[in-house]
Design an enzyme around this catalytic site. Sequence first.
Site, PDB file in Angstrom:
ATOM      1  N   ASN A 269      49.016  38.281  44.745  1.00 20.30           N
ATOM      2  CA  ASN A 269      49.175  39.684  45.146  1.00 20.30           C
ATOM      3  C   ASN A 269      47.855  40.175  45.773  1.00 20.30           C
ATOM      4  O   ASN A 269      46.880  39.417  45.832  1.00 20.30           O
ATOM      5  CB  ASN A 269      49.577  40.495  43.907  1.00 20.30           C
ATOM      6  CG  ASN A 269      48.425  40.602  42.928  1.00 20.30           C
ATOM      7  OD1 ASN A 269      47.564  39.725  42.861  1.00 20.30           O
ATOM      8  ND2 ASN A 269      48.393  41.671  42.174  1.00 20.30           N
ATOM      9  N   CYS A 271      45.212  42.000  44.962  1.00 17.55           N
ATOM     10  CA  CYS A 271      43.868  41.918  44.319  1.00 17.55           C
ATOM     11  C   CYS A 271      43.615  40.569  43.669  1.00 17.55           C
ATOM     12  O   CYS A 271      42.580  40.357  43.022  1.00 17.55           O
ATOM     13  CB  CYS A 271      43.714  43.066  43.341  1.00 17.55           C
ATOM     14  SG  CYS A 271      43.928  44.664  44.147  1.00 17.55           S
ATOM     15  N   GLU A 273      45.030  38.828  41.172  1.00 19.39           N
ATOM     16  CA  GLU A 273      45.239  38.510  39.758  1.00 19.39           C
ATOM     17  C   GLU A 273      46.622  37.945  39.456  1.00 19.39           C
ATOM     18  O   GLU A 273      46.872  37.498  38.349  1.00 19.39           O
ATOM     19  CB  GLU A 273      44.978  39.751  38.886  1.00 19.39           C
ATOM     20  CG  GLU A 273      46.023  40.860  38.968  1.00 19.39           C
ATOM     21  CD  GLU A 273      45.813  41.818  40.137  1.00 19.39           C
ATOM     22  OE1 GLU A 273      45.023  41.480  41.036  1.00 19.39           O
ATOM     23  OE2 GLU A 273      46.430  42.887  40.145  1.00 19.39           O
ATOM     24  N   PRO A 417      42.963  44.871  37.992  1.00 21.11           N
ATOM     25  CA  PRO A 417      41.747  45.693  38.162  1.00 21.11           C
ATOM     26  C   PRO A 417      41.831  47.042  37.438  1.00 21.11           C
ATOM     27  O   PRO A 417      40.816  47.614  37.087  1.00 21.11           O
ATOM     28  CB  PRO A 417      41.663  45.915  39.671  1.00 21.11           C
ATOM     29  CG  PRO A 417      42.864  45.305  40.301  1.00 21.11           C
ATOM     30  CD  PRO A 417      43.651  44.569  39.257  1.00 21.11           C
TER      31      PRO A 417
HETATM   32  O1  CDP Z   1      45.577  50.869  38.179  1.00 23.41           O
HETATM   33  P1  CDP Z   1      46.799  50.548  38.980  1.00 23.41           P
HETATM   34  O2  CDP Z   1      48.010  50.217  38.153  1.00 23.41           O
HETATM   35  O3  CDP Z   1      47.119  51.654  39.955  1.00 23.41           O
HETATM   36  O4  CDP Z   1      46.522  49.286  39.925  1.00 23.41           O
HETATM   37  P2  CDP Z   1      45.435  48.111  39.865  1.00 23.41           P
HETATM   38  O5  CDP Z   1      45.409  47.487  38.520  1.00 23.41           O
HETATM   39  O6  CDP Z   1      44.131  48.618  40.405  1.00 23.41           O
HETATM   40  O7  CDP Z   1      46.025  47.072  40.904  1.00 23.41           O
HETATM   41  C1  CDP Z   1      47.087  46.208  40.526  1.00 23.41           C
HETATM   42  C2  CDP Z   1      47.883  45.787  41.712  1.00 23.41           C
HETATM   43  O8  CDP Z   1      48.570  46.908  42.260  1.00 23.41           O
HETATM   44  C3  CDP Z   1      47.102  45.238  42.885  1.00 23.41           C
HETATM   45  O9  CDP Z   1      46.713  43.912  42.755  1.00 23.41           O
HETATM   46  C4  CDP Z   1      48.111  45.409  43.981  1.00 23.41           C
HETATM   47  O10 CDP Z   1      49.100  44.391  43.910  1.00 23.41           O
HETATM   48  C5  CDP Z   1      48.725  46.750  43.654  1.00 23.41           C
HETATM   49  N1  CDP Z   1      48.085  47.888  44.388  1.00 23.41           N
HETATM   50  C6  CDP Z   1      48.599  48.296  45.613  1.00 23.41           C
HETATM   51  O11 CDP Z   1      49.567  47.738  46.075  1.00 23.41           O
HETATM   52  N2  CDP Z   1      48.027  49.328  46.318  1.00 23.41           N
HETATM   53  C7  CDP Z   1      46.939  49.956  45.845  1.00 23.41           C
HETATM   54  N3  CDP Z   1      46.390  50.944  46.557  1.00 23.41           N
HETATM   55  C8  CDP Z   1      46.377  49.548  44.606  1.00 23.41           C
HETATM   56  C9  CDP Z   1      46.979  48.508  43.900  1.00 23.41           C
END
Ligand code: CDP
Length: 569
Positions: A269, A271, A273, A417
């Site tokens: 994906n 980021c 992970e 993250p």
């Molecule tokens: O904290 P949150 O649940 O918003 O997201 P994160 O843990 O920072 O990011 C997890 C995943 O959400 C990322 O690896 C992306 O696949 C997705 N993501 C996204 O599509 N667009 C963003 N602006 C941020 C995260």
Amino acid sequence: MELSQNARIVLEKRYLKKENGQVIETPEQLLKRVAQNVAQADYNYQKSPEQVAEVEQGFFEIMDSLEFLPNSPTLMNAGNELQQLSACFVLPVEDSMEGIFDALKYAALIHKSGGGTGFSFSRLRPKHDIVRTTGGVASGPLSFMKIFNTATDVVKQGGTRRGANMAILRVDHPDIIEFIKAKKNKEEFTNFNFSVGITQSFMDAVVNSENYPLVHPKQGHVVEELSAQKVFDLLVEMAWDNGEPGIVFLDRINQDNPTPAVGDIESTNPCGEQPLLPYESCNLGSVNLSKFVRNQAIDYDRLKQVIHTAIHFLDNVIDMNQYPLPEVEQITKANRKIGLGVMGFADMLIQLGLPYQSTQAIQTAKDVMGFIRQEARNASNTLAEKRGMFPNFPNSIYQQASKHLPLRNATLTTIAPTGTLSILASSSSGIEPLYSIAFTRTILDGQKLVEVHPYFKELAEQKGFYSKELIERIARTGSVQGFNEVPQDIQALFVTAHDITPEAHVRMQAAFQEYTDNAVSKTVNFPHDATQDDISQAFILAYQLGCKGITVYRDGSRSGQVLSTSNTT
Ligand code: CDP
């Protein structure tokens, strides 16, 4: 729910339900909406309304206490019209016009619903290759990626969040040099993270100073040979220059592929992970470790309860999800992958009195993540007994294992993250160290506010060295290292991402990876004056320690970044 002012701002802007631009729900109502919606899945398993109400209450409680939060799309969309609950998707890009533009369309649909997409462009024929049907020449992966980037800009995820993409190209693709250099121009590919897919044979060629072949992805013949060392050095130089590309270790990722008979993993994906098969999606959730310390020890009893409820929650999400494509629904329901991870790890270490760089901190990482993985598996096993194993189980590595435990989910753990979740929970993000102990926030009217980490403030007041003037001085760099008025043991405890050696960053990532089914999101920070050799050593260490990838960032290396610790709201 104990929410900081920042958390309220983020919730209002992006998460709380709106009608005609007006917010029409409170944070508590948001959690009720999510808990109520996700608990509905229990009706699929012969539960009575009373039992479902009890499940709903359990889901509500672990979110309301900020002990657990699901990924952002679940918070935004559960119980709303979209009902798209996953953060992570991987889409295949076939080597044909139909294939490429199908992927583009699917990505647009996923971005609209708040999900992020990863792609491997490795199957595309290289630039200048012959296109048989027209007799023309192919434009190559990079030119198609520009279209994906532009489409992402245009979609803007319907006002929720900007689309995020991962682009992976195998190191043996003929266009690899162009790919490695592509983000030197900082205006291009702004909606993409780039990672080179490294193979074990490439790493062997680097170590043995040998050439390695670039292979035509369709025809399989060797197009040319390159010095592995030169390509590795170029990769290092670019990463030193502005943090990109990162690398992913494809063979290492596929070692942990739970269903190799179903397919190979070629991308993660955005980021990094969550490695996934083509068309697969995954929903994530994170336990907030800062909520589990009592009397300077980890409350494993409570942690166990929260893990079991969280796994039940994430498994339900798979049932309640509205999938953007039938292909995604099919494979996601066949493997039922979920990713439970952590946030607030650095905060937990401070509460335990353990400096992030210490060997005890590494041991704590292994203990906690080992416990989470084990309890997550136990919870998935309990679900499997009630609900059945994931349909691909007979095709999986678990079936082949000598003492296999029936599981409901092909993977259970992922370290995300938690970029937004950690703001909502007011915790340190993921497994990262603190970013700064104090920093200056410029608010909308230009006013400057100094914010200080609450644990540091509390300790400083207790020990009698707190002063406004000291905090203002700390806010200039964010670090308390070398401040004489701060006792040595407190300096050691309150280290920031910039105070820690790159080696310590990599070792912490590897410690978590050892106990995580999927992968670990982590940035390895370097000081501004780090050399390319320093970056190279971190890459090799990550490879040797079994990490599934590595992302580095050298302080101040991206344009426009003046001071790493200033923050603007
Ligand atoms: O904290 P949150 O649940 O918003 O997201 P994160 O843990 O920072 O990011 C997890 C995943 O959400 C990322 O690896 C992306 O696949 C997705 N993501 C996204 O599509 N667009 C963003 N602006 C941020 C995260």
